[in-house]
Scaffold this motif. Sequence first.
Motif, PDB file in Angstrom:
ATOM      1  N   PHE A  63       0.111  -3.044  -6.381  1.00 51.69           N
ATOM      2  CA  PHE A  63       0.041  -2.977  -4.918  1.00 51.69           C
ATOM      3  C   PHE A  63       0.480  -4.256  -4.224  1.00 51.69           C
ATOM      4  O   PHE A  63       1.013  -4.213  -3.109  1.00 51.69           O
ATOM      5  CB  PHE A  63      -1.318  -2.445  -4.417  1.00 51.69           C
ATOM      6  CG  PHE A  63      -2.510  -3.361  -4.547  1.00 51.69           C
ATOM      7  CD1 PHE A  63      -3.433  -3.178  -5.559  1.00 51.69           C
ATOM      8  CD2 PHE A  63      -2.751  -4.356  -3.608  1.00 51.69           C
ATOM      9  CE1 PHE A  63      -4.564  -3.982  -5.659  1.00 51.69           C
ATOM     10  CE2 PHE A  63      -3.879  -5.166  -3.686  1.00 51.69           C
ATOM     11  CZ  PHE A  63      -4.785  -4.989  -4.729  1.00 51.69           C
ATOM     12  N   TYR A 121      -5.681  -9.348   3.163  1.00 55.43           N
ATOM     13  CA  TYR A 121      -5.311  -7.933   3.128  1.00 55.43           C
ATOM     14  C   TYR A 121      -6.169  -7.128   2.163  1.00 55.43           C
ATOM     15  O   TYR A 121      -5.999  -5.916   2.015  1.00 55.43           O
ATOM     16  CB  TYR A 121      -3.820  -7.768   2.776  1.00 55.43           C
ATOM     17  CG  TYR A 121      -3.417  -8.362   1.439  1.00 55.43           C
ATOM     18  CD1 TYR A 121      -2.900  -9.654   1.379  1.00 55.43           C
ATOM     19  CD2 TYR A 121      -3.562  -7.651   0.265  1.00 55.43           C
ATOM     20  CE1 TYR A 121      -2.539 -10.211   0.157  1.00 55.43           C
ATOM     21  CE2 TYR A 121      -3.202  -8.201  -0.957  1.00 55.43           C
ATOM     22  CZ  TYR A 121      -2.687  -9.482  -0.996  1.00 55.43           C
ATOM     23  OH  TYR A 121      -2.346 -10.031  -2.213  1.00 55.43           O
ATOM     24  N   TYR A 122      -7.098  -7.806   1.487  1.00 56.99           N
ATOM     25  CA  TYR A 122      -7.945  -7.116   0.504  1.00 56.99           C
ATOM     26  C   TYR A 122      -9.134  -8.016   0.206  1.00 56.99           C
ATOM     27  O   TYR A 122      -9.054  -9.234   0.392  1.00 56.99           O
ATOM     28  CB  TYR A 122      -7.130  -6.861  -0.775  1.00 56.99           C
ATOM     29  CG  TYR A 122      -7.848  -6.070  -1.841  1.00 56.99           C
ATOM     30  CD1 TYR A 122      -8.085  -4.704  -1.672  1.00 56.99           C
ATOM     31  CD2 TYR A 122      -8.289  -6.670  -3.021  1.00 56.99           C
ATOM     32  CE1 TYR A 122      -8.744  -3.969  -2.656  1.00 56.99           C
ATOM     33  CE2 TYR A 122      -8.940  -5.939  -4.008  1.00 56.99           C
ATOM     34  CZ  TYR A 122      -9.169  -4.594  -3.819  1.00 56.99           C
ATOM     35  OH  TYR A 122      -9.814  -3.876  -4.786  1.00 56.99           O
ATOM     36  N   ILE A 244      -1.651  -2.173   7.246  1.00 59.08           N
ATOM     37  CA  ILE A 244      -3.077  -1.864   7.397  1.00 59.08           C
ATOM     38  C   ILE A 244      -3.234  -0.697   8.372  1.00 59.08           C
ATOM     39  O   ILE A 244      -3.930   0.282   8.085  1.00 59.08           O
ATOM     40  CB  ILE A 244      -3.867  -3.114   7.877  1.00 59.08           C
ATOM     41  CG1 ILE A 244      -3.888  -4.182   6.766  1.00 59.08           C
ATOM     42  CG2 ILE A 244      -5.292  -2.737   8.281  1.00 59.08           C
ATOM     43  CD1 ILE A 244      -4.292  -5.579   7.212  1.00 59.08           C
ATOM     44  N   GLY A 247      -2.374   2.670   7.076  1.00 58.85           N
ATOM     45  CA  GLY A 247      -3.141   3.063   5.892  1.00 58.85           C
ATOM     46  C   GLY A 247      -2.353   2.909   4.605  1.00 58.85           C
ATOM     47  O   GLY A 247      -2.704   3.482   3.572  1.00 58.85           O
ATOM     48  N   LYS A 248      -1.287   2.109   4.664  1.00 59.82           N
ATOM     49  CA  LYS A 248      -0.392   1.968   3.515  1.00 59.82           C
ATOM     50  C   LYS A 248      -1.030   1.174   2.372  1.00 59.82           C
ATOM     51  O   LYS A 248      -0.774   1.451   1.201  1.00 59.82           O
ATOM     52  CB  LYS A 248       0.906   1.251   3.934  1.00 59.82           C
ATOM     53  CG  LYS A 248       1.830   2.129   4.727  1.00 59.82           C
ATOM     54  CD  LYS A 248       2.628   3.011   3.792  1.00 59.82           C
ATOM     55  CE  LYS A 248       3.653   3.806   4.581  1.00 59.82           C
ATOM     56  NZ  LYS A 248       4.106   4.992   3.879  1.00 59.82           N
ATOM     57  N   ILE A 249      -1.830   0.170   2.713  1.00 59.87           N
ATOM     58  CA  ILE A 249      -2.400  -0.660   1.655  1.00 59.87           C
ATOM     59  C   ILE A 249      -3.282   0.199   0.744  1.00 59.87           C
ATOM     60  O   ILE A 249      -3.176   0.134  -0.477  1.00 59.87           O
ATOM     61  CB  ILE A 249      -3.171  -1.857   2.246  1.00 59.87           C
ATOM     62  CG1 ILE A 249      -2.201  -2.653   3.125  1.00 59.87           C
ATOM     63  CG2 ILE A 249      -3.830  -2.696   1.142  1.00 59.87           C
ATOM     64  CD1 ILE A 249      -2.232  -4.123   3.076  1.00 59.87           C
ATOM     65  N   ASP A 250      -4.118   1.053   1.351  1.00 65.53           N
ATOM     66  CA  ASP A 250      -4.962   1.952   0.550  1.00 65.53           C
ATOM     67  C   ASP A 250      -4.103   2.863  -0.309  1.00 65.53           C
ATOM     68  O   ASP A 250      -4.418   3.124  -1.470  1.00 65.53           O
ATOM     69  CB  ASP A 250      -5.858   2.799   1.466  1.00 65.53           C
ATOM     70  CG  ASP A 250      -6.926   1.943   2.149  1.00 65.53           C
ATOM     71  OD1 ASP A 250      -7.303   0.914   1.562  1.00 65.53           O
ATOM     72  OD2 ASP A 250      -7.360   2.303   3.255  1.00 65.53           O
ATOM     73  N   GLU A 251      -3.017   3.326   0.281  1.00 66.42           N
ATOM     74  CA  GLU A 251      -2.089   4.194  -0.458  1.00 66.42           C
ATOM     75  C   GLU A 251      -1.502   3.449  -1.662  1.00 66.42           C
ATOM     76  O   GLU A 251      -1.469   3.971  -2.778  1.00 66.42           O
ATOM     77  CB  GLU A 251      -0.936   4.568   0.480  1.00 66.42           C
ATOM     78  CG  GLU A 251      -0.559   6.036   0.515  1.00 66.42           C
ATOM     79  CD  GLU A 251       0.474   6.257   1.610  1.00 66.42           C
ATOM     80  OE1 GLU A 251       1.665   5.952   1.367  1.00 66.42           O
ATOM     81  OE2 GLU A 251       0.081   6.705   2.715  1.00 66.42           O
ATOM     82  N   ILE A 253      -2.771   0.930  -3.214  1.00 65.92           N
ATOM     83  CA  ILE A 253      -3.823   0.674  -4.209  1.00 65.92           C
ATOM     84  C   ILE A 253      -4.045   1.919  -5.068  1.00 65.92           C
ATOM     85  O   ILE A 253      -4.121   1.834  -6.296  1.00 65.92           O
ATOM     86  CB  ILE A 253      -5.135   0.220  -3.524  1.00 65.92           C
ATOM     87  CG1 ILE A 253      -4.931  -1.153  -2.861  1.00 65.92           C
ATOM     88  CG2 ILE A 253      -6.292   0.167  -4.531  1.00 65.92           C
ATOM     89  CD1 ILE A 253      -6.077  -1.631  -1.993  1.00 65.92           C
ATOM     90  N   THR A 254      -4.120   3.081  -4.403  1.00 66.05           N
ATOM     91  CA  THR A 254      -4.325   4.336  -5.146  1.00 66.05           C
ATOM     92  C   THR A 254      -3.183   4.565  -6.131  1.00 66.05           C
ATOM     93  O   THR A 254      -3.420   4.868  -7.305  1.00 66.05           O
ATOM     94  CB  THR A 254      -4.400   5.519  -4.146  1.00 66.05           C
ATOM     95  OG1 THR A 254      -5.335   5.177  -3.133  1.00 66.05           O
ATOM     96  CG2 THR A 254      -4.851   6.787  -4.840  1.00 66.05           C
ATOM     97  N   THR A 257      -3.256   2.001  -9.003  1.00 69.10           N
ATOM     98  CA  THR A 257      -4.372   2.268  -9.912  1.00 69.10           C
ATOM     99  C   THR A 257      -3.989   3.381 -10.877  1.00 69.10           C
ATOM    100  O   THR A 257      -4.242   3.297 -12.077  1.00 69.10           O
ATOM    101  CB  THR A 257      -5.641   2.641  -9.112  1.00 69.10           C
ATOM    102  OG1 THR A 257      -5.874   1.607  -8.149  1.00 69.10           O
ATOM    103  CG2 THR A 257      -6.848   2.783 -10.008  1.00 69.10           C
TER     104      THR A 257
END
Length: 262
Positions: A63, A121-122, A244, A247-251, A253-254, A257
């Motif tokens: 990420f 950012y995290y 942020i 919602g791209k950062i969460d994307e 990360i998913t 992962t």
Amino acid sequence: MSKKKIFIFLLAVIMVFSIAGCSKQDKLVKIQEAGKIVLGTSADYPPYEFHKEIDGKDQIVGFDIEIAKAIAEDLGVELEIKDMKFEGLLAALAGDKIDFIVSGMTPTPERAKSVDFSKEYYVEEQKLLIRKADADKIKTIDDLEGLRIGAQKATVQEEIANGIEGAADVKLLAKITDLVLELSNDKIDAIILPKPVAIAYAESNPNLFAPDISFGRQDGVAVAVAKGNPKLVEAINKTLDRLIQEGKIDEFITEATKLAEE
Ligand code: ARG
């Protein structure tokens, strides 16, 4: 003043301004002129940055890499990735070998003396990686007494490891991949790692385990650039804000992962 003196004075003024002008040029300009931005990272930190064979080729993914790509894209330049030891990143930045660091780096006050940081950012929560066989033996932080603890050199995890009371030994290595080998080979008993990194290594090593033991510490992570480049920091923050908001950062990360677990 004589004509000669006026001339010398003007010359001095011009020199001072041109020197100031040069040193003031923001790295952002240099990057745009070069058409590329050079990233420094320590690719041993899944799901942030790690090596992965994709289509038969070794690639650096994660990420942080997606974030770096978005920064390059917003600047309209190519991204070049340099994989190095985490402990060498700050010097590489100071020595102009890289343009920015995205490597799960915590903006500590000590580091902020030598580099500038973007917004965070995290946030990472520091946990542990142990052998599965020790799962019943290591259930709290106190159980670490008398054990051999490992951590990556020059990280906040090193600080935590050095603070563990009664540890038999603290082993510091440059690459987490080497620490994981030491753990598997019974040379150390636990590695301090953020939760997602511990889980990623446990997923890919069936003999390892990421217990739910927390050091109760939250460490933010941010992008680092060489001191005195406010325009570059501003551009990076703009990209981070966009990522942020969308919602791209969460994307990222998913996705990373999943990639790390495959
Ligand atoms: N967040 C920790 C620090 O800044 C560890 C970062 C390690 N990153 C890596 N890519 N190995 O000290």
